[in-house]
Write a protein that holds these residues in place. Structure first.
Motif, PDB file in Angstrom:
ATOM      1  N   MET A  71       0.850  -1.201   0.000  1.00  0.00           N
ATOM      2  CA  MET A  71       0.000   0.000   0.000  1.00  0.00           C
ATOM      3  C   MET A  71       0.882   1.246   0.000  1.00  0.00           C
ATOM      4  O   MET A  71       1.807   1.361   0.803  1.00  0.00           O
ATOM      5  CB  MET A  71      -0.900   0.014   1.246  1.00  0.00           C
ATOM      6  N   ASP A  72       0.593   2.172  -0.884  1.00  0.00           N
ATOM      7  CA  ASP A  72       1.265   3.471  -0.888  1.00  0.00           C
ATOM      8  C   ASP A  72       0.524   4.380   0.089  1.00  0.00           C
ATOM      9  O   ASP A  72      -0.639   4.732  -0.133  1.00  0.00           O
ATOM     10  CB  ASP A  72       1.254   4.070  -2.292  1.00  0.00           C
ATOM     11  N   PHE A  73       1.177   4.745   1.175  1.00  0.00           N
ATOM     12  CA  PHE A  73       0.538   5.533   2.218  1.00  0.00           C
ATOM     13  C   PHE A  73       1.418   6.724   2.567  1.00  0.00           C
ATOM     14  O   PHE A  73       2.494   6.580   3.144  1.00  0.00           O
ATOM     15  CB  PHE A  73       0.289   4.674   3.462  1.00  0.00           C
ATOM     16  N   LEU A  74       1.011   7.892   2.150  1.00  0.00           N
ATOM     17  CA  LEU A  74       1.700   9.146   2.461  1.00  0.00           C
ATOM     18  C   LEU A  74       3.152   9.134   1.997  1.00  0.00           C
ATOM     19  O   LEU A  74       4.033   9.708   2.638  1.00  0.00           O
ATOM     20  CB  LEU A  74       1.635   9.428   3.969  1.00  0.00           C
ATOM     21  N   LEU A  98       3.847   0.488   2.353  1.00  0.00           N
ATOM     22  CA  LEU A  98       3.510  -0.443   3.417  1.00  0.00           C
ATOM     23  C   LEU A  98       3.247  -1.825   2.840  1.00  0.00           C
ATOM     24  O   LEU A  98       2.813  -1.955   1.696  1.00  0.00           O
ATOM     25  CB  LEU A  98       2.262   0.036   4.172  1.00  0.00           C
ATOM     26  N   ARG A  99       3.466  -2.863   3.630  1.00  0.00           N
ATOM     27  CA  ARG A  99       3.242  -4.233   3.140  1.00  0.00           C
ATOM     28  C   ARG A  99       1.760  -4.504   2.906  1.00  0.00           C
ATOM     29  O   ARG A  99       1.400  -5.384   2.131  1.00  0.00           O
ATOM     30  CB  ARG A  99       3.828  -5.266   4.108  1.00  0.00           C
ATOM     31  N   ASN A 100       0.889  -3.745   3.589  1.00  0.00           N
ATOM     32  CA  ASN A 100      -0.556  -3.923   3.414  1.00  0.00           C
ATOM     33  C   ASN A 100      -1.285  -2.724   4.012  1.00  0.00           C
ATOM     34  O   ASN A 100      -0.651  -1.736   4.418  1.00  0.00           O
ATOM     35  CB  ASN A 100      -1.025  -5.240   4.064  1.00  0.00           C
ATOM     36  N   ASN A 101      -2.601  -2.799   4.105  1.00  0.00           N
ATOM     37  CA  ASN A 101      -3.413  -1.702   4.622  1.00  0.00           C
ATOM     38  C   ASN A 101      -3.957  -2.000   6.020  1.00  0.00           C
ATOM     39  O   ASN A 101      -5.073  -1.608   6.374  1.00  0.00           O
ATOM     40  CB  ASN A 101      -4.563  -1.385   3.669  1.00  0.00           C
ATOM     41  N   LEU A 140       4.454  -9.681  12.487  1.00  0.00           N
ATOM     42  CA  LEU A 140       3.398 -10.661  12.249  1.00  0.00           C
ATOM     43  C   LEU A 140       2.325 -10.165  11.277  1.00  0.00           C
ATOM     44  O   LEU A 140       1.255 -10.755  11.203  1.00  0.00           O
ATOM     45  CB  LEU A 140       2.760 -11.070  13.582  1.00  0.00           C
ATOM     46  N   GLY A 141       2.621  -9.097  10.535  1.00  0.00           N
ATOM     47  CA  GLY A 141       1.722  -8.776   9.431  1.00  0.00           C
ATOM     48  C   GLY A 141       1.156  -7.384   9.365  1.00  0.00           C
ATOM     49  O   GLY A 141       0.498  -7.044   8.368  1.00  0.00           O
ATOM     50  N   ALA A 142       1.351  -6.533  10.374  1.00  0.00           N
ATOM     51  CA  ALA A 142       0.803  -5.184  10.310  1.00  0.00           C
ATOM     52  C   ALA A 142       1.626  -4.316   9.364  1.00  0.00           C
ATOM     53  O   ALA A 142       2.855  -4.415   9.324  1.00  0.00           O
ATOM     54  CB  ALA A 142       0.777  -4.552  11.698  1.00  0.00           C
ATOM     55  N   GLY A 143       0.945  -3.449   8.632  1.00  0.00           N
ATOM     56  CA  GLY A 143       1.639  -2.551   7.721  1.00  0.00           C
ATOM     57  C   GLY A 143       2.207  -1.333   8.412  1.00  0.00           C
ATOM     58  O   GLY A 143       3.268  -0.824   8.037  1.00  0.00           O
ATOM     59  N   LEU A 144       1.507  -0.846   9.449  1.00  0.00           N
ATOM     60  CA  LEU A 144       1.962   0.340  10.170  1.00  0.00           C
ATOM     61  C   LEU A 144       1.430   0.269  11.593  1.00  0.00           C
ATOM     62  O   LEU A 144       0.298  -0.184  11.822  1.00  0.00           O
ATOM     63  CB  LEU A 144       1.478   1.616   9.486  1.00  0.00           C
TER      64      LEU A 144
END
Length: 340
Positions: free
Chosen positions: A1-4, A8-11, A32-36
């Motif tokens: 995910m493109d965030f600002l 990121l690996r995901n949303n 364990l999987g969180a993007g931010l």
């Protein structure tokens, strides 16, 4: 995910939680999987910058980018100062807290209490954005300050006009605290009215619920808080389900033991033995909640005072469950709660 401007690996976002989202917890959730992951809130009171608690909350050593720091307060000048202080000390995103419903925060007109004063909201947001022109600023708030005053759409438009780059909305009002069920209609309405990214928060406790909330609200991502306490692998379960439509099997008890062991080691290193043992108690309680025999174990564990005793008791409890290489099994009340 493109965030600002960050990849990121995901949303999937870890919600800022006071006393929970310290550096060890943020690092574990990202692993364990969180993007931010957003930090627990840092006070805007400059007199507290030198306190041990504030220094720990601003400690991001070794953490995966981007570093998002949440600030809380009600004075525009102090909030601007706090934003600049944190940006100068490594924060790559500044998040403003207008969602906390705690009395000690709302009694000083900070957190979600600010939603009652929209002109002040605008002043704070404009001051913070101006103070850190090279650092994206985000805002977390609720649907309103009570059910008769769900003013999240107006707050969202104020935020967008003030230069806020993304918003996260908890699907309850300030008056609701954490009672009842989160509602997503207001979040969907906000999403339809602004162009900046919207992150949905509240009661997202399973892969299926994450999919539902994303589809229902049109949100750009989901933010998960209490459901990840003692269950940080929830992020990888959601990530896998959103990507494939398939559910991952529950983790084996032996793996949970390993995850908890690593988490405890990080807590002891981060806080020191005395504070680390005290902080670890609530995490051990969350990891074991619902497991057979957990209530008796937690009562005994809470009396222990040393790292050695705490680890020995934890190992004994989990090794008993892992003897048959079994997968995680919860008692029925917890299954009902998590299915709700």
């Amino acid at each position: 995910m493109d965030f600002l401007g960050f990849q990121l690996r995901n949303n999937l976002f870890v919600a800022p939680m006071a006393g929970v989202t310290d550096r060890p917890f943020r690092q574990l959730c990202k692993k364990l999987g969180a993007g931010l992951a957003v930090s627990e809130m840092v006070t805007s009171n400059s007199l507290l910058y030198g306190s041990a608690k504030t220094r720990r909350r601003a400690d991001h050593e070794g953490e995966v980018d981007p570093i998002s720091v949440q600030i809380a307060g009600a004075d525009p000048a102090m909030m601007a100062q706090a934003a600049k202080y944190n940006a100068d000390n490594g924060a790559q995103i500044i998040d403003i807290n207008m969602g906390c419903p705690a009395k000690k925060i709302c009694n000083v007109m900070a957190g979600s209490a600010l939603m009652q004063n929209e002109p002040l909201v605008a002043k704070i947001l404009e001051a913070v954005v101006a103070a850190v022109p090279d650092t994206p600023v985000t805002l977390k708030f609720r649907t309103g300050w009570n059910r008769d005053n769900r003013n999240a759409p107006r707050i969202a438009r104020i935020a967008e006009d003030s230069g806020i780059r993304a918003i996260a909305i908890h699907g309850r009002t300030r008056a609701d605290q954490y009672q009842g069920c989160a509602e997503y209609d207001t979040i969907a309405l906000v999403k339809s009215q602004v162009k900046i990214p919207v992150i949905a928060n509240g009661d997202i406790n399973s892969p299926q619920k994450a999919r539902y909330v994303l589809d229902y609200t049109g949100a750009d991502g989901v933010m998960i808080g209490r459901a990840a306490q003692g269950r940080p692998w929830l992020f990888r379960e959601i990530e896998h389900f959103l990507a494939s439509g398939e559910e991952l099997p529950p983790p084996r008890v032996a793996e949970i033991h390993d995850i908890l062991r690593g988490h405890l080691a990080d807590l002891y290193a981060f806080y020191g033995e005395l504070t680390g043992v005290r902080i670890a108690r609530k995490h051990i309680s969350w990891y074991t909640k619902g497991l057979v025999g957990a209530a008796h174990f937690r009562h005994a564990m809470n009396q222990l005072q040393s790292v050695h005793e705490q680890l020995a008791a934890t190992d004994e409890f989990f090794l008993g469950h892992a003897a048959a290489n079994e997968r995680l099994r919860y008692e029925e009340p917890l299954l009902e709660m998590r299915a709700a």
